[in-house]
Design a protein around this motif. Structure first.
Motif, PDB file in Angstrom:
ATOM      1  N   CYS A 277       0.794  -1.083   0.055  1.00  0.00           N
ATOM      2  CA  CYS A 277      -0.110   0.019  -0.070  1.00  0.00           C
ATOM      3  C   CYS A 277       0.922   1.046  -0.009  1.00  0.00           C
ATOM      4  CB  CYS A 277      -0.895  -0.184   1.271  1.00  0.00           C
ATOM      5  SG  CYS A 277      -2.122  -1.264   1.163  1.00  0.00           S
TER       6      CYS A 277
ATOM      7  N   ILE B 132       2.673   6.846  -6.484  1.00  0.00           N
ATOM      8  CA  ILE B 132       1.639   7.099  -5.680  1.00  0.00           C
ATOM      9  C   ILE B 132       2.118   7.551  -4.169  1.00  0.00           C
ATOM     10  CG2 ILE B 132      -0.767   6.641  -4.502  1.00  0.00           C
ATOM     11  CD1 ILE B 132      -0.936   4.640  -6.921  1.00  0.00           C
ATOM     12  N   CYS B 133       1.887   8.495  -3.714  1.00  0.00           N
ATOM     13  CA  CYS B 133       2.142   8.915  -2.251  1.00  0.00           C
ATOM     14  C   CYS B 133       0.778   9.197  -1.632  1.00  0.00           C
ATOM     15  CB  CYS B 133       3.077  10.128  -2.257  1.00  0.00           C
ATOM     16  SG  CYS B 133       3.203  10.679  -0.607  1.00  0.00           S
ATOM     17  N   ARG B 134       0.540   8.259  -0.445  1.00  0.00           N
ATOM     18  CA  ARG B 134      -0.791   8.266   0.096  1.00  0.00           C
ATOM     19  C   ARG B 134      -0.489   8.964   1.481  1.00  0.00           C
ATOM     20  NH1 ARG B 134      -3.849   3.147   0.288  1.00  0.00           N
ATOM     21  NH2 ARG B 134      -4.166   4.030  -1.636  1.00  0.00           N
TER      22      ARG B 134
ATOM     23  N   LYS C 232      -1.941  10.139   4.925  1.00  0.00           N
ATOM     24  CA  LYS C 232      -2.907   9.725   6.018  1.00  0.00           C
ATOM     25  C   LYS C 232      -3.380  10.912   7.065  1.00  0.00           C
ATOM     26  CE  LYS C 232      -1.980   4.931   5.566  1.00  0.00           C
ATOM     27  NZ  LYS C 232      -1.528   3.653   6.243  1.00  0.00           N
TER      28      LYS C 232
ATOM     29  N   GLU D 202      -5.936  12.771  -5.352  1.00  0.00           N
ATOM     30  CA  GLU D 202      -7.374  12.051  -4.966  1.00  0.00           C
ATOM     31  C   GLU D 202      -7.587  12.010  -3.761  1.00  0.00           C
ATOM     32  OE1 GLU D 202      -7.033   8.765  -8.533  1.00  0.00           O
ATOM     33  OE2 GLU D 202      -6.152   8.078  -6.733  1.00  0.00           O
TER      34      GLU D 202
ATOM     35  N   THR E 164      -9.452   9.768  -1.151  1.00  0.00           N
ATOM     36  CA  THR E 164      -9.808   8.237  -0.920  1.00  0.00           C
ATOM     37  C   THR E 164     -10.921   8.082  -0.112  1.00  0.00           C
ATOM     38  OG1 THR E 164      -8.375   7.870   1.088  1.00  0.00           O
ATOM     39  CG2 THR E 164      -7.019   8.388  -0.746  1.00  0.00           C
TER      40      THR E 164
ATOM     41  N   ASN F  41      -8.598  10.334   3.405  1.00  0.00           N
ATOM     42  CA  ASN F  41      -7.083  10.648   3.211  1.00  0.00           C
ATOM     43  C   ASN F  41      -7.042  11.390   1.807  1.00  0.00           C
ATOM     44  OD1 ASN F  41      -6.232   9.562   5.630  1.00  0.00           O
ATOM     45  ND2 ASN F  41      -6.398   7.710   4.688  1.00  0.00           N
TER      46      ASN F  41
ATOM     47  N   GLN G 232      -4.129  11.350  -1.670  1.00  0.00           N
ATOM     48  CA  GLN G 232      -2.946  10.655  -2.355  1.00  0.00           C
ATOM     49  C   GLN G 232      -2.745  11.422  -3.611  1.00  0.00           C
ATOM     50  OE1 GLN G 232      -4.233   6.563  -2.805  1.00  0.00           O
ATOM     51  NE2 GLN G 232      -5.195   6.721  -4.686  1.00  0.00           N
TER      52      GLN G 232
ATOM     53  N   ARG H 287      -0.586  11.316  -7.460  1.00  0.00           N
ATOM     54  CA  ARG H 287      -0.497  10.509  -8.271  1.00  0.00           C
ATOM     55  C   ARG H 287       0.533  10.933  -9.233  1.00  0.00           C
ATOM     56  NH1 ARG H 287      -4.041   5.811  -8.438  1.00  0.00           N
ATOM     57  NH2 ARG H 287      -2.899   5.333 -10.253  1.00  0.00           N
TER      58      ARG H 287
ATOM     59  N   GLN I 157     -14.973  10.451  -0.368  1.00  0.00           N
ATOM     60  CA  GLN I 157     -14.215  11.122  -1.497  1.00  0.00           C
ATOM     61  C   GLN I 157     -14.414  12.737  -1.477  1.00  0.00           C
ATOM     62  OE1 GLN I 157     -14.516   7.464  -4.222  1.00  0.00           O
ATOM     63  NE2 GLN I 157     -12.415   7.857  -4.435  1.00  0.00           N
TER      64      GLN I 157
END
Length: 426
Positions: free
Chosen positions: A10, A24-26, A28, A55, A57, A61, A63, A65, A293
């Motif tokens: 993930c 991709i960096c998510r 939190k 984006e 989520t 959260n 993220q 892209r 979202q």
């Protein structure tokens, strides 16, 4: 750095995962909250180090892209903005979901934010808890009307009124509905840590989620040794309901929160900067992401809400549940994911123009269901470019539910969806 016991693919703040369209960096977010300055830091990172796609989520959260090349400067900017800890172990396990209206919802039975802060501190700083999977998730509900009750969590907590006092009911591997047991509110932090450590005591490295452990140990045996004051259930959890779009009164007199959604959860750096500016002009300078979202602007003076709504609409956000696109969920699809069999984002936009009325539909490019953490009333699962199998939610069926039709193009799918019973439109 020590290898994690339960490695994850993930994305995280410190783990950039490659996809077809780049890294991709998510990010939190603590309780889904984002300050205006943090929003500008995310916009800067997406603009200067990635493809400009941000984006929202389904875990409240953000993220980024399309990250290209090396990224130390990007990460340093996000860390400097306070968007996560500097240890990947501490970042991975920060999976605590609150209501987007925590602390301001008129229906809330208690303010979850102080308890959430305690739990998050433990997750970040107790090294043993870093053994949890990056997918292991906790839900803390305060009785708010704006709450996600459909996402299954490994541990969930929700308020109960017992003998005139507020207790925390809780359950394992599911959604708020019927609590297994309850503890006094002041023992909420101790309960959460005890459950997490009990899970780690019992789980093998391959057992990443609570449901895996409950396949070998009963829920009653799981909680029996917990060193907290347990009051055994079952206890029914009451659920209120508020839509995430529009204007709603707050607990605080003269204040409202305003909800809007970036179409299909995507927003660019200019939109995020403008959201930050509007939060400063009309609210308290914060935004709250939601598990739908979408985003809410809290602490808005009641008389300012119409102007804020008009400004959000001018940015291209969806501000009303009457918008067909507000009810559609779509994964990245073949435009950015190697596993995607169709361009689900583009197809969702077309489907929104074909449906005669707003309808909850999930378009998934593959069976992994990355865009929806719960089963939607209707799911279109891609079979090839522009073609989908249609599934309808059915509690007696696993996965997406009951297969209704195969290999439909979007016009055929919209015709069939339009003929569904009214209760399946939601």
């Amino acid at each position: 750095m020590k290898e994690p016991i339960r490695p994850s693919a993930c994305p995280g703040l410190l783990r950039i995962v490659q996809a077809l369209d780049g890294g991709i960096c998510r990010i939190k977010l603590a309780g889904g909250e984002l300050s205006a300055e943090q929003a500008r830091a995310v916009a800067h990172a997406a603009e200067h180090f990635a493809g400009g796609v941000i984006e929202a989520t389904n875990r409240a959260n953000l993220q980024i892209r399309g990250i290209t090349g090396s990224h130390p400067a990007m990460l340093e900017g996000l860390l400097a903005a306070g968007l996560g800890p500097r240890s990947s172990g501490g970042d991975d396990v920060r999976n605590l979901m609150l209501s987007p209206s925590a602390g301001i919802d008129p229906h809330m039975q208690f303010d979850t934010r102080p308890l959430a802060e305690q739990i998050l501190h433990s997750l970040q700083h107790r090294e043993r808890l870093h053994e949890l999977s990056a997918k292991f998730a906790v839900l803390l509900d305060g009785g708010e009307a704006l709450a996600m009750h459909e996402h299954a969590h490994d541990l969930w907590l929700a308020p109960l009124l017992l003998d005139g006092e507020t207790w925390l009911g809780f359950g394992l591997a599911g959604c708020p509905g019927t609590a297994l047991a309850a503890v006094p509110l002041q023992q909420g932090h101790a309960l959460a840590i005890a459950v997490l450590e009990r899970f780690l005591d019992l789980a093998s490295p391959e057992q990443t989620r609570m449901r895996h452990v409950l396949g070998t140990v009963s829920a009653e045996d799981f909680i029996a040794p917990l060193a907290v004051t347990l009051r055994l259930g079952p206890f029914a959890i009451n659920k209120a309901g508020t839509d995430r779009l529009g204007t709603y009164p707050q607990r605080q007199a003269g204040k409202v929160f305003v909800g809007a959604a970036p179409p299909l959860g995507r927003l660019g750096p200019p939109m995020l900067r403008d959201l930050a500016r509007l939060a400063e002009q009309h609210g308290d300078g914060t935004l709250r992401l939601t598990p739908w979202q979408s985003v809410i602007v809290p602490n808005v003076d009641t008389q300012c809400a119409p102007r804020l709504t008009a400004a959000l609409d001018a940015l291209g956000l969806l501000c009303s549940a009457a918008e067909p696109l507000a009810h559609l969920v779509a994964c990245t699809g073949s435009d950015g994911c190697k596993k995607g069999l169709a361009d689900t984002k583009a197809d969702a936009r077309l489907l929104a123009t074909l449906l005669p009325h707003p309808q909850a539909v999930h378009l998934s490019g593959c069976p992994r269901s990355c865009a929806a953490a719960h089963v939607a009333p209707a799911t279109l699962l891609a079979t090839s470019a522009g073609h989908y199998d249609l599934y309808l939610r059915d509690a007696g069926q696993p996965g997406f539910g009951a297969l209704r039709a195969r290999n439909l193009d979007l016009h055929a799918a919209s015709d069939l969806l339009a003929r569904l019973p009214t209760e399946q439109h939601r």
